[in-house]
Write a protein that holds these residues in place. Structure first.
Motif, PDB file in Angstrom:
ATOM      1  N   ILE A   1       8.840  10.326  -7.389  1.00  0.00           N
ATOM      2  CA  ILE A   1       8.609  10.698  -5.993  1.00  0.00           C
ATOM      3  C   ILE A   1       7.621  11.850  -5.914  1.00  0.00           C
ATOM      4  N   ARG A   2       7.811  12.867  -6.777  1.00  0.00           N
ATOM      5  CA  ARG A   2       6.907  14.019  -6.770  1.00  0.00           C
ATOM      6  C   ARG A   2       5.493  13.599  -7.150  1.00  0.00           C
ATOM      7  N   ASN A   3       5.382  12.658  -8.076  1.00  0.00           N
ATOM      8  CA  ASN A   3       4.070  12.158  -8.487  1.00  0.00           C
ATOM      9  C   ASN A   3       3.306  11.576  -7.299  1.00  0.00           C
ATOM     10  N   TYR A   4       3.991  10.747  -6.490  1.00  0.00           N
ATOM     11  CA  TYR A   4       3.319  10.119  -5.350  1.00  0.00           C
ATOM     12  C   TYR A   4       3.112  11.099  -4.206  1.00  0.00           C
ATOM     13  N   GLN A   5       3.991  12.079  -4.081  1.00  0.00           N
ATOM     14  CA  GLN A   5       3.775  13.116  -3.080  1.00  0.00           C
ATOM     15  C   GLN A   5       2.516  13.917  -3.400  1.00  0.00           C
ATOM     16  N   LEU A   6       2.359  14.278  -4.679  1.00  0.00           N
ATOM     17  CA  LEU A   6       1.168  15.013  -5.095  1.00  0.00           C
ATOM     18  C   LEU A   6      -0.090  14.181  -4.898  1.00  0.00           C
ATOM     19  N   LYS A   7       0.008  12.892  -5.210  1.00  0.00           N
ATOM     20  CA  LYS A   7      -1.147  12.013  -5.018  1.00  0.00           C
ATOM     21  C   LYS A   7      -1.541  11.939  -3.551  1.00  0.00           C
ATOM     22  N   ASN A   8      -0.540  11.855  -2.675  1.00  0.00           N
ATOM     23  CA  ASN A   8      -0.826  11.824  -1.242  1.00  0.00           C
ATOM     24  C   ASN A   8      -1.464  13.124  -0.776  1.00  0.00           C
ATOM     25  N   GLU A   9      -0.988  14.255  -1.341  1.00  0.00           N
ATOM     26  CA  GLU A   9      -1.570  15.546  -0.987  1.00  0.00           C
ATOM     27  C   GLU A   9      -3.019  15.643  -1.455  1.00  0.00           C
ATOM     28  N   ILE A  10      -3.281  15.149  -2.675  1.00  0.00           N
ATOM     29  CA  ILE A  10      -4.644  15.168  -3.209  1.00  0.00           C
ATOM     30  C   ILE A  10      -5.563  14.301  -2.358  1.00  0.00           C
ATOM     31  N   ASP A  11      -5.078  13.120  -1.977  1.00  0.00           N
ATOM     32  CA  ASP A  11      -5.879  12.227  -1.131  1.00  0.00           C
ATOM     33  C   ASP A  11      -6.186  12.878   0.216  1.00  0.00           C
ATOM     34  N   ALA A  12      -5.176  13.546   0.795  1.00  0.00           N
ATOM     35  CA  ALA A  12      -5.380  14.211   2.085  1.00  0.00           C
ATOM     36  C   ALA A  12      -6.387  15.352   1.960  1.00  0.00           C
ATOM     37  N   LEU A  13      -6.301  16.120   0.861  1.00  0.00           N
ATOM     38  CA  LEU A  13      -7.238  17.219   0.637  1.00  0.00           C
ATOM     39  C   LEU A  13      -8.649  16.695   0.387  1.00  0.00           C
ATOM     40  N   SER A  14      -8.749  15.542  -0.289  1.00  0.00           N
ATOM     41  CA  SER A  14     -10.069  14.945  -0.540  1.00  0.00           C
ATOM     42  C   SER A  14     -10.750  14.565   0.777  1.00  0.00           C
ATOM     43  N   VAL A  15      -9.965  14.008   1.692  1.00  0.00           N
ATOM     44  CA  VAL A  15     -10.505  13.649   3.009  1.00  0.00           C
ATOM     45  C   VAL A  15     -10.940  14.902   3.763  1.00  0.00           C
TER      46      VAL A  15
ATOM     47  N   GLY B   1       0.781  -1.228   0.000  1.00  0.00           N
ATOM     48  CA  GLY B   1       0.000   0.000   0.000  1.00  0.00           C
ATOM     49  C   GLY B   1       0.813   1.278   0.000  1.00  0.00           C
ATOM     50  N   GLN B   2       2.120   1.241   0.110  1.00  0.00           N
ATOM     51  CA  GLN B   2       2.947   2.449   0.174  1.00  0.00           C
ATOM     52  C   GLN B   2       3.814   2.550  -1.079  1.00  0.00           C
ATOM     53  N   HIS B   3       3.232   2.995  -2.160  1.00  0.00           N
ATOM     54  CA  HIS B   3       3.927   3.017  -3.449  1.00  0.00           C
ATOM     55  C   HIS B   3       5.175   3.903  -3.430  1.00  0.00           C
ATOM     56  N   ILE B   4       5.106   4.994  -2.671  1.00  0.00           N
ATOM     57  CA  ILE B   4       6.225   5.936  -2.662  1.00  0.00           C
ATOM     58  C   ILE B   4       7.487   5.335  -2.060  1.00  0.00           C
ATOM     59  N   LEU B   5       7.330   4.248  -1.290  1.00  0.00           N
ATOM     60  CA  LEU B   5       8.484   3.634  -0.630  1.00  0.00           C
ATOM     61  C   LEU B   5       9.238   2.669  -1.530  1.00  0.00           C
TER      62      LEU B   5
END
Length: 229
Positions: free
Chosen positions: A195-209, A174-178
């Motif tokens: 790395i930036r791609n997965y960082q942005l995805k994590n930010e988008i997921d956090a903002l969605s929540v 479950g931790q693709h960035i790792l």
């Protein structure tokens, strides 16, 4: 880098294991006449891989067999001898009871036995983080920079669960960035972009929540406001 030898401070209980320069096979066989009909599972083949991982400074876990049975293994000190690309060797000493204190010695001749007292170590009782940095400098795995040697070891020493998927280790569930940027780098892709791609995805997921939570709050507020009019 290649493993040359692994041994302990108790030769009578854990004999030194020498690795050849080519392909090595760990074979489990049953010799006792009363057990010949039993299968060859659970004879310690996987435990040897786990012990190698321990000697290469894997972090401590209460489920790891050396720490799970402290009354049995606390007395042991293990040594691993590694052949470097330069043709020289480095030996890492790590005990079970003092597992965070690491000693390291570089030497020109292999098949050494540095058990016991009286040996001069280049680095003695170093913190495990410092020891990893020292080993990174010796192994010089420039091809996987900026990742350290431990990332490479994770793929070399796999458990059965780690073969469920070819590239994804079980511990990276479950931790693709790792793990995806590392593999991408090995395959020739630009790791920083991954790395930036997965960082942005994590930010988008956090903002969605956060957006869902805000909608709930706004909905509750509006409902309360309508009820008061």
């Amino acid at each position: 880098m290649k493993i040359s030898r692994i041994y302990s401070n108790f030769e009578s209980e854990f004999k030194a294991i020498d690795f050849c320069s080519g392909f090595n096979i760990v074979l489990g066989r049953i010799f006792h006449p009363d057990n010949l009909q039993k299968d060859a599972h659970n004879l310690g083949k996987s435990k040897l891989a786990e012990l190698i991982d321990f000697c290469l400074l894997k972090g401590r876990s209460p489920e790891f067999f050396l720490f799970k049975f402290p009354l049995i293994f606390a007395k042991y000190v293990f040594f691993i001898e590694i052949l470097l690309d330069s043709g020289t060797y480095v030996t890492v000493k790590r005990g079970v009871s003092r597992n965070t204190k690491i000693s390291i010695k570089k030497h020109d001749v292999g098949r050494q036995l540095y058990r016991g007292d009286g040996w001069s170590w280049d680095y003695e009782d170093e913190a495990i983080g410092v020891a990893k940095t020292i080993l990174d400098s010796y192994f010089n795995l420039a091809a996987v920079g900026p990742w350290g040697y431990r990332d490479a070891v994770a793929y070399c020493l796999r458990s059965q669960e780690d073969y469920t998927e070819v590239f994804k280790l079980d511990k990276f569930r479950g931790q693709h960035i790792l793990w995806k940027p590392y593999l991408g780098h090995i395959l020739g892709f630009e790791s920083n972009t991954l790395i930036r791609n997965y960082q942005l995805k994590n930010e988008i997921d956090a903002l969605s929540v956060k957006l869902i939570e805000l909608k709930k709050i706004i909905g509750t507020t509006q409902g309360g406001a309508r009820g008061n009019t």
